[in-house]
Design a protein around this motif. Sequence first.
Motif, mmCIF file in Angstrom:
data_model
loop_
_atom_site.group_PDB
_atom_site.id
_atom_site.type_symbol
_atom_site.label_atom_id
_atom_site.label_comp_id
_atom_site.label_asym_id
_atom_site.label_seq_id
_atom_site.Cartn_x
_atom_site.Cartn_y
_atom_site.Cartn_z
ATOM 1 N N PHE A 37 -10.062 0.036 0.282
ATOM 2 C CA PHE A 37 -9.458 1.217 -0.310
ATOM 3 C C PHE A 37 -10.324 2.409 0.046
ATOM 4 O O PHE A 37 -11.497 2.261 0.376
ATOM 5 N N ARG A 38 -9.757 3.594 -0.044
ATOM 6 C CA ARG A 38 -10.551 4.779 0.244
ATOM 7 C C ARG A 38 -10.174 5.909 -0.701
ATOM 8 O O ARG A 38 -9.051 5.964 -1.220
ATOM 9 N N GLN A 39 -11.131 6.787 -0.886
ATOM 10 C CA GLN A 39 -10.906 7.938 -1.746
ATOM 11 C C GLN A 39 -11.607 9.148 -1.167
ATOM 12 O O GLN A 39 -12.831 9.138 -1.003
ATOM 13 N N ALA A 40 -10.828 10.152 -0.848
ATOM 14 C CA ALA A 40 -11.353 11.420 -0.354
ATOM 15 C C ALA A 40 -11.521 12.364 -1.532
ATOM 16 O O ALA A 40 -10.855 12.207 -2.565
ATOM 17 N N PRO A 41 -12.387 13.355 -1.416
ATOM 18 C CA PRO A 41 -12.594 14.295 -2.519
ATOM 19 C C PRO A 41 -11.292 14.952 -2.960
ATOM 20 O O PRO A 41 -10.514 15.439 -2.129
ATOM 21 N N GLY A 42 -11.041 14.931 -4.254
ATOM 22 C CA GLY A 42 -9.852 15.558 -4.795
ATOM 23 C C GLY A 42 -8.576 14.760 -4.643
ATOM 24 O O GLY A 42 -7.497 15.234 -5.010
ATOM 25 N N LYS A 43 -8.683 13.558 -4.118
ATOM 26 C CA LYS A 43 -7.499 12.723 -3.908
ATOM 27 C C LYS A 43 -7.633 11.417 -4.679
ATOM 28 O O LYS A 43 -8.727 10.993 -5.041
ATOM 29 N N GLU A 44 -6.500 10.769 -4.887
ATOM 30 C CA GLU A 44 -6.507 9.478 -5.550
ATOM 31 C C GLU A 44 -6.973 8.388 -4.590
ATOM 32 O O GLU A 44 -6.868 8.529 -3.373
ATOM 33 N N ARG A 45 -7.479 7.309 -5.190
ATOM 34 C CA ARG A 45 -7.866 6.170 -4.379
ATOM 35 C C ARG A 45 -6.606 5.519 -3.801
ATOM 36 O O ARG A 45 -5.631 5.290 -4.525
ATOM 37 N N GLU A 46 -6.639 5.217 -2.511
ATOM 38 C CA GLU A 46 -5.467 4.650 -1.853
ATOM 39 C C GLU A 46 -5.819 3.347 -1.131
ATOM 40 O O GLU A 46 -6.933 3.180 -0.630
ATOM 41 N N GLY A 47 -4.847 2.456 -1.093
ATOM 42 C CA GLY A 47 -5.017 1.205 -0.379
ATOM 43 C C GLY A 47 -4.937 1.421 1.115
ATOM 44 O O GLY A 47 -4.058 2.138 1.590
ATOM 45 N N VAL A 48 -5.841 0.803 1.849
ATOM 46 C CA VAL A 48 -5.886 0.921 3.302
ATOM 47 C C VAL A 48 -5.385 -0.373 3.958
ATOM 48 O O VAL A 48 -4.470 -0.355 4.772
ATOM 49 N N ALA A 49 -6.004 -1.493 3.591
ATOM 50 C CA ALA A 49 -5.640 -2.773 4.196
ATOM 51 C C ALA A 49 -6.081 -3.892 3.271
ATOM 52 O O ALA A 49 -7.184 -3.833 2.726
ATOM 53 N N VAL A 50 -5.222 -4.882 3.091
ATOM 54 C CA VAL A 50 -5.542 -6.002 2.207
ATOM 55 C C VAL A 50 -5.201 -7.305 2.910
ATOM 56 O O VAL A 50 -4.371 -7.334 3.829
ATOM 57 N N ILE A 51 -5.838 -8.383 2.439
ATOM 58 C CA ILE A 51 -5.641 -9.692 3.052
ATOM 59 C C ILE A 51 -5.777 -10.770 1.985
ATOM 60 O O ILE A 51 -6.592 -10.641 1.063
ATOM 61 N N HIS A 52 -4.968 -11.833 2.113
ATOM 62 C CA HIS A 52 -5.134 -12.977 1.232
ATOM 63 C C HIS A 52 -6.074 -13.958 1.923
ATOM 64 O O HIS A 52 -5.855 -14.291 3.095
ATOM 65 N N ASP A 53 -7.072 -14.427 1.222
ATOM 66 C CA ASP A 53 -8.123 -15.175 1.903
ATOM 67 C C ASP A 53 -7.773 -16.633 2.167
ATOM 68 O O ASP A 53 -8.549 -17.329 2.822
ATOM 69 N N ASP A 54 -6.628 -17.109 1.705
ATOM 70 C CA ASP A 54 -6.167 -18.451 2.078
ATOM 71 C C ASP A 54 -5.054 -18.407 3.118
ATOM 72 O O ASP A 54 -5.039 -19.195 4.055
ATOM 73 N N THR A 55 -4.124 -17.490 2.986
ATOM 74 C CA THR A 55 -2.981 -17.420 3.899
ATOM 75 C C THR A 55 -3.208 -16.492 5.087
ATOM 76 O O THR A 55 -2.491 -16.554 6.072
ATOM 77 N N ASP A 56 -4.197 -15.598 4.982
ATOM 78 C CA ASP A 56 -4.445 -14.561 5.982
ATOM 79 C C ASP A 56 -3.303 -13.556 6.075
ATOM 80 O O ASP A 56 -3.254 -12.767 7.038
ATOM 81 N N ASN A 57 -2.395 -13.548 5.115
ATOM 82 C CA ASN A 57 -1.368 -12.501 5.097
ATOM 83 C C ASN A 57 -2.036 -11.148 4.876
ATOM 84 O O ASN A 57 -2.925 -11.013 4.042
ATOM 85 N N THR A 58 -1.586 -10.156 5.634
ATOM 86 C CA THR A 58 -2.171 -8.820 5.536
ATOM 87 C C THR A 58 -1.105 -7.787 5.187
ATOM 88 O O THR A 58 0.097 -8.019 5.350
ATOM 89 N N ASN A 59 -1.596 -6.660 4.718
ATOM 90 C CA ASN A 59 -0.727 -5.537 4.393
ATOM 91 C C ASN A 59 -1.525 -4.268 4.671
ATOM 92 O O ASN A 59 -2.696 -4.182 4.276
ATOM 93 N N TYR A 60 -0.883 -3.300 5.349
ATOM 94 C CA TYR A 60 -1.582 -2.089 5.755
ATOM 95 C C TYR A 60 -0.844 -0.851 5.269
ATOM 96 O O TYR A 60 0.393 -0.818 5.211
ATOM 97 N N ALA A 61 -1.601 0.174 4.989
ATOM 98 C CA ALA A 61 -1.000 1.483 4.758
ATOM 99 C C ALA A 61 -0.402 1.987 6.069
ATOM 100 O O ALA A 61 -0.952 1.738 7.145
#
Length: 126
Positions: A37-61
Amino acid sequence: QVRLVESGGGSVQAGGSLRLSCAASGLSWFSNCMGWFRQAPGKEREGVAVIHDDTDNTNYADSVKGRFTVSQGNGKNTLYLQMNSLTSEDTAMYYCAARRGAGGNCRLQAQWYNFWGQGTQVTVSS
């Protein structure tokens, strides 16, 4: 006890690359969603990239698709984020996060994750 420690941030020129790492502990006995996740000054925290550690399924912004790649090391101990073609819009504090005991569909919403690292700064200059 879950512990997440990020490293690899720094300053880079636009068009360059960085690789972030997250050393994880306390997750080995579970199926987990992990992500960046990332957060720039003055902005909300946003999801960048996630992964499930058993299935390796990923999801990206949408903003990072084709440029960033999330992956994991062996034994659920390390999470990586390879960032290519960086732009000034990628400048932010980057956080590693985990949701322990999660199913296969990992979300990009920050509030869904219950363990967080301290963050590592990424600065991209144009």
